[in-house]
Design a protein around this motif. Structure first.
Motif, PDB file in Angstrom:
ATOM      1  N   TRP A  36      31.167 -14.153  29.491  1.00 26.92           N
ATOM      2  CA  TRP A  36      29.892 -14.434  28.851  1.00 26.92           C
ATOM      3  C   TRP A  36      29.648 -13.510  27.666  1.00 26.92           C
ATOM      4  O   TRP A  36      29.134 -13.918  26.620  1.00 26.92           O
ATOM      5  CB  TRP A  36      28.779 -14.305  29.884  1.00 26.92           C
ATOM      6  N   ALA A  91      36.221 -18.433  32.932  1.00 26.33           N
ATOM      7  CA  ALA A  91      36.015 -19.738  32.300  1.00 26.33           C
ATOM      8  C   ALA A  91      34.546 -20.169  32.383  1.00 26.33           C
ATOM      9  O   ALA A  91      34.005 -20.714  31.419  1.00 26.33           O
ATOM     10  CB  ALA A  91      36.908 -20.782  32.955  1.00 26.33           C
ATOM     11  N   ILE A  92      33.899 -19.903  33.506  1.00 22.84           N
ATOM     12  CA  ILE A  92      32.473 -20.237  33.630  1.00 22.84           C
ATOM     13  C   ILE A  92      31.643 -19.406  32.660  1.00 22.84           C
ATOM     14  O   ILE A  92      30.766 -19.934  31.961  1.00 22.84           O
ATOM     15  CB  ILE A  92      32.004 -20.039  35.087  1.00 22.84           C
ATOM     16  N   TRP A  94      32.660 -17.945  29.869  1.00 24.42           N
ATOM     17  CA  TRP A  94      33.000 -18.342  28.515  1.00 24.42           C
ATOM     18  C   TRP A  94      32.314 -19.651  28.136  1.00 24.42           C
ATOM     19  O   TRP A  94      31.834 -19.811  27.019  1.00 24.42           O
ATOM     20  CB  TRP A  94      34.515 -18.465  28.393  1.00 24.42           C
ATOM     21  N   THR A  95      32.262 -20.588  29.092  1.00 22.97           N
ATOM     22  CA  THR A  95      31.594 -21.866  28.850  1.00 22.97           C
ATOM     23  C   THR A  95      30.101 -21.674  28.623  1.00 22.97           C
ATOM     24  O   THR A  95      29.508 -22.297  27.727  1.00 22.97           O
ATOM     25  CB  THR A  95      31.834 -22.825  30.028  1.00 22.97           C
ATOM     26  N   ILE A  96      29.487 -20.808  29.403  1.00 26.35           N
ATOM     27  CA  ILE A  96      28.058 -20.517  29.216  1.00 26.35           C
ATOM     28  C   ILE A  96      27.829 -19.898  27.852  1.00 26.35           C
ATOM     29  O   ILE A  96      26.855 -20.219  27.156  1.00 26.35           O
ATOM     30  CB  ILE A  96      27.542 -19.619  30.360  1.00 26.35           C
ATOM     31  N   ARG A  97      28.712 -19.003  27.433  1.00 28.26           N
ATOM     32  CA  ARG A  97      28.570 -18.369  26.130  1.00 28.26           C
ATOM     33  C   ARG A  97      28.669 -19.380  25.000  1.00 28.26           C
ATOM     34  O   ARG A  97      27.943 -19.303  24.017  1.00 28.26           O
ATOM     35  CB  ARG A  97      29.639 -17.302  25.957  1.00 28.26           C
ATOM     36  N   ARG A  98      29.560 -20.347  25.134  1.00 25.62           N
ATOM     37  CA  ARG A  98      29.724 -21.355  24.095  1.00 25.62           C
ATOM     38  C   ARG A  98      28.562 -22.319  24.026  1.00 25.62           C
ATOM     39  O   ARG A  98      28.282 -22.884  22.983  1.00 25.62           O
ATOM     40  CB  ARG A  98      31.010 -22.143  24.331  1.00 25.62           C
ATOM     41  N   ARG A  99      27.876 -22.540  25.135  1.00 32.73           N
ATOM     42  CA  ARG A  99      26.769 -23.488  25.185  1.00 32.73           C
ATOM     43  C   ARG A  99      25.456 -22.874  24.731  1.00 32.73           C
ATOM     44  O   ARG A  99      24.563 -23.571  24.306  1.00 32.73           O
ATOM     45  CB  ARG A  99      26.581 -24.019  26.613  1.00 32.73           C
TER      46      ARG A  99
END
Length: 100
Positions: A36, A91-92, A94-99
């Motif tokens: 994140w 991965a979770i 990183w995905t939150i950071r991208r969203r």
């Protein structure tokens, strides 16, 4: 190919066993925070190693039918299980950071 699938399935079962026992949550949380925040992914390695050594010591006298109880005392097997958990947590995060 079949051996790789069986090994992955065994590591996946160990990861679910750690979710049940509560050992997986520190790795998931720390890896999620690292993903994140966008920090370097190798910063999770000390947490993976510490958890793997602790889990292999904790399950050193596990017994039961099947391959999983015998494999749970192997530190290298535990490294694979906690690496899988760390990848999922990263991965979770990183995905939150991208969203956001």
């Amino acid at each position: 190919m079949l051996l790789a699938v069986r090994a992955f399935w065994l590591v996946l079962q160990a990861a679910f066993a750690h979710l049940y026992s509560g050992l997986a949550y520190p790795v998931l949380i720390v890896a999620g925070i690292i993903g994140w925040r966008g920090w370097r992914p190798w910063w999770i390695l000390p947490v993976i190693v510490v958890e793997a050594v602790y889990a292999s010591d904790l399950f050193a006298h596990a017994s039961g039918s099947g391959k999983l109880p015998g494999a749970m005392s192997n530190v290298f097997f535990q490294l694979g299980a906690f690496t899988l958990l760390a990848l999922i947590g990263f991965a979770i995060g990183w995905t939150i950071r991208r969203r956001v």
